[in-house]
Design a protein around this motif. Sequence first.
Motif, mmCIF file in Angstrom:
data_model
loop_
_atom_site.group_PDB
_atom_site.id
_atom_site.type_symbol
_atom_site.label_atom_id
_atom_site.label_comp_id
_atom_site.label_asym_id
_atom_site.label_seq_id
_atom_site.Cartn_x
_atom_site.Cartn_y
_atom_site.Cartn_z
ATOM 1 N N ALA A 123 28.390 -30.763 20.305
ATOM 2 C CA ALA A 123 29.003 -30.699 21.430
ATOM 3 C C ALA A 123 27.921 -30.141 22.511
ATOM 4 O O ALA A 123 27.946 -30.601 23.830
ATOM 5 C CB ALA A 123 30.292 -29.773 21.426
ATOM 6 N N LEU A 141 34.722 -32.463 19.010
ATOM 7 C CA LEU A 141 33.523 -31.789 18.210
ATOM 8 C C LEU A 141 33.780 -30.412 18.036
ATOM 9 O O LEU A 141 33.520 -29.744 16.921
ATOM 10 C CB LEU A 141 32.388 -31.992 19.158
ATOM 11 C CG LEU A 141 31.959 -33.435 18.831
ATOM 12 C CD1 LEU A 141 30.826 -33.888 19.919
ATOM 13 C CD2 LEU A 141 31.187 -34.179 17.578
ATOM 14 N N ARG A 142 33.969 -29.719 19.288
ATOM 15 C CA ARG A 142 34.285 -28.302 18.952
ATOM 16 C C ARG A 142 35.281 -27.704 18.053
ATOM 17 O O ARG A 142 35.029 -26.939 17.160
ATOM 18 C CB ARG A 142 34.651 -27.579 20.205
ATOM 19 C CG ARG A 142 34.914 -26.043 20.302
ATOM 20 C CD ARG A 142 35.416 -25.451 21.703
ATOM 21 N NE ARG A 142 35.791 -24.082 21.520
ATOM 22 C CZ ARG A 142 36.465 -23.611 22.422
ATOM 23 N NH1 ARG A 142 37.072 -24.072 23.549
ATOM 24 N NH2 ARG A 142 36.861 -22.168 22.251
ATOM 25 N N ILE A 164 34.103 -33.247 23.970
ATOM 26 C CA ILE A 164 33.562 -32.145 23.655
ATOM 27 C C ILE A 164 34.599 -31.213 22.757
ATOM 28 O O ILE A 164 34.078 -30.595 21.699
ATOM 29 C CB ILE A 164 33.265 -31.156 24.972
ATOM 30 C CG1 ILE A 164 32.257 -31.850 25.856
ATOM 31 C CG2 ILE A 164 32.587 -29.751 24.639
ATOM 32 C CD1 ILE A 164 30.924 -31.997 25.329
#
Length: 238
Positions: A18, A9-10, A6
């Motif tokens: 995400a 991606l963030r 996560i």
Amino acid sequence: MPPPDIWRLRARGCWTEAAALLATHGMTRFGPALTRAALLSEQCLFTLSGWPEAEDALRAAEALARTDDERGEAACERGHLAYLATQFGVRDRADEASAALGRSAALLTPGAAGRPLLDFRRGLVAEKLADDPAAARAAYRRAHAGAVARDDALLTSFTWRHLAVLAAREGDLAEARRGFTESLRIRTELGYVIGAAPALLSLAGIEPEPEARRLHAEAARLFRLLDGVPVWLADELG
């Protein structure tokens, strides 16, 4: 810090992707649901789009809150989304932002994990909406102390940055340089690519030439690499 997949991606501005990874858990558990809402709110901050999706995700998280701390964390996220909508001229929700953050303060227990983030967001409202730098500084300092104590590096980078903005506003360039430099260092170490260009540009604004030109060029390079995100840097980098 969210799970590594996560976070990766963030950190690169892939908020929708995400959020999709969290969607299954986010339907039934408060923690993932709130993380998903926060991701989509951050997307609003950087792209000035996706407001309905962020609202839907936040309402889903609010519905899953069971304890006072969970309700307080959801209220903090509600206040932040309302603040963003106001700050970027989407809709005036200043009263909602203040009320939600006040509700969060009343619900979160002393020493709750969400207190430093709440203090930071109350500082944003004081600085940007109320134009009260003294109140903003006090809130940012509380947030900074809490973030450092909890080893929350990303929040620490934000508190450094906003304390530096206030220092620059008052002409204290040495303290501003310290804050902007620390903020950029932390973001670089974390790999928070999406937040690097604003940090570079802030530091460029107080550095002499030729360092200012180098920092500005690096910010522009990252801005292009990320397809023009954050969108609100376009005028400064155009």
